[in-house]
Design an enzyme around this catalytic site. Sequence first.
Site, PDB file in Angstrom:
ATOM      1  N   HIS A 387       0.833  -1.208   0.000  1.00 50.83           N
ATOM      2  CA  HIS A 387       0.000   0.000   0.000  1.00 50.83           C
ATOM      3  C   HIS A 387       0.873   1.265   0.000  1.00 50.83           C
ATOM      4  CE1 HIS A 387      -3.760   2.184   1.271  1.00 50.83           C
ATOM      5  NE2 HIS A 387      -2.864   3.026   1.754  1.00 50.83           N
ATOM      6  N   GLU A 388       1.806   1.333   0.945  1.00 49.83           N
ATOM      7  CA  GLU A 388       2.632   2.548   1.067  1.00 49.83           C
ATOM      8  C   GLU A 388       3.565   2.718  -0.127  1.00 49.83           C
ATOM      9  OE1 GLU A 388       1.685   4.696   3.041  1.00 49.83           O
ATOM     10  OE2 GLU A 388       0.542   3.508   4.491  1.00 49.83           O
ATOM     11  N   HIS A 391       1.670   4.458  -2.845  1.00 51.41           N
ATOM     12  CA  HIS A 391       1.714   5.913  -2.675  1.00 51.41           C
ATOM     13  C   HIS A 391       3.074   6.461  -3.120  1.00 51.41           C
ATOM     14  CE1 HIS A 391      -2.042   6.521  -0.612  1.00 51.41           C
ATOM     15  NE2 HIS A 391      -1.714   5.820   0.445  1.00 51.41           N
ATOM     16  N   HIS A 394       3.579   6.482  -6.829  1.00 49.21           N
ATOM     17  CA  HIS A 394       2.712   7.504  -7.433  1.00 49.21           C
ATOM     18  C   HIS A 394       3.441   8.860  -7.385  1.00 49.21           C
ATOM     19  CE1 HIS A 394      -1.665   9.361  -7.469  1.00 49.21           C
ATOM     20  NE2 HIS A 394      -0.955   9.695  -8.520  1.00 49.21           N
TER      21      HIS A 394
END
Length: 596
Positions: A387-388, A391, A394
Amino acid sequence: MEQLLKRADVPKEHQWKLEDLFADQKAWDASFAELKNLLKRAADYQGKLNNAASIKECFELEDEISYHAERLYVYAHMHHDEDTANPTYQALTAKAKKLNVEAGEALSFITPEILSLSEAELDKLIEDPALKEFKFTLTEMKREKAHVLSKTEEALLAQVGNLSSAPQTIFGMLNNADMKFPKIKNEDGKDVELTHGNYIQFLESPNREVRERAFKAVYETYGKQKNTIAATLNANVNKNMFYSRVRKYPSVLEMALYGDNIPKEVYTNLIDTIHESLPLLHRYMELRKKLLGVDELHMYDLFAPLVEEYKWDITYEEAKQMTKEGLTPLGDDYLSSLQEGYDNGWIDVYENENKRTGAYSWGAYGTHPYVLLNHKDNLNSMFTLAHEMGHALHSYYSDNALKYRDAQYTIFLAEVASTTNEALLMDYLLKNAKDPKQKMYLLTYYADQFRTTVFRQTMFAEFEKIVHERVESGESLTPQDLSDIYYELNVKYHGKGMQVDKEIGMEWARIPHFYNSFYVYKYATGFSAATSFSKQILEEGQPAVDRYLGFLKSGGSDYSINILKKAGVDMSSPEPIREAMSVFEDVINQMEQLTK
């Protein structure tokens, strides 16, 4: 229990490299002094923002100031998070925060001054080739102009700002400081005080009586404060109405969506499409009832474990490897960027004494992103890593593709990249699960993500919509009205397979998100968009990957809804939500197969 390491004893390979931001304190101090000088220059442009040349120079200075301020703050704050008890970085964070406020004040004249120009003058500036790289900023300013008031009125509204946070502050105090829950008996028959922190753990207990006791104790406690909490919630709705009317918005909902330029249809589509998919949630409730072996499924059974706790130890090294394998469909470019993050000090891995809890991805333009973890050797921590890093990559792609101003993406988009990574990792794990127990464990984990992130958040979003519409039409809502609305929504969402306990009618009273109005829908749209992306990537391959990487490189260079649309996910239509629901249906099918 293992003794936590002091920060100074954490091995270098498990620490992030903050020296990539500033080599040392001396470099930070030099940047701080430079920014102080830049701030003095801002005043030179005051009263001169009426032509393309001045505006261009002023915007360039604004970007330079913001760039420096961000780097100073991020560096100080991340050092503080490594060891929150370290006085040096407590002081440095405070110093950086103060400078950020000064920067905000120094630049605060820009927007009002440009907005004081006429529509015709603004249109001319928007089309001026000299301001080409600021076209989006100016277009945004023009869009806001309709809702900006006169100087005097804006000054008055600014003074009301402190009052407007009162409902949230009062609720926070009542909920976090004054609310005291009773003691209840745990699995061993010992009296344990119920708290916000351990409530979910009690609901996850395999012992049904413990779950029921915790559930009833929590809502009885809220029930005793229902008049006060209803008053704070009503005050919040009235505050929202005040702002929407003063700023000339058709409704509070449209005011809340205006900032990200999200059409109202995105919100209403979400609710309508979830309504048409409720039979799927009802099916999952029936399956839950069967797996738990109970005659009646109650609200306090929603978090109960469906499979015996499957013990799965996943070391950090294994988590990195499995995450990388799960993200293979995104192609070599993405994988090499991921590896770069693994190898080059982006990640702060394990817990140490006084380290900030939880996990996040953060950073500053001009340097690679950073990820803070508190890794435990389990499935949850592996998904947190995926998940991190979603980010982080991105930001990495946006920062490398775009100038500072366009690289910052909105919250509406932020959760999409992180959740796409989770969806791809989950697909990989399910396809490679050898043991039926392991597969069931994964399917349960995934099904509950759909339940909590899509269905539950949409139910919250619908509650907010109903409450605001009723008050906007002139009704006043008693505690009983709020509980009735909330109870009926639970009946509708959970279906006939669920015995909807009367206590759940009080749940509205404990949701802090209702004081950050019309925000929760973003969890459901973000999860749906991510599920839609991952489905396209897995089914179409390269064309979908190219569109997705295009999305990662778009930052905030256009409106969120347009960025997603270009990448193949149109959130103004029901399709992405329907695609997410087809994945949920597939999860339920697999679970039903395994329980035959």
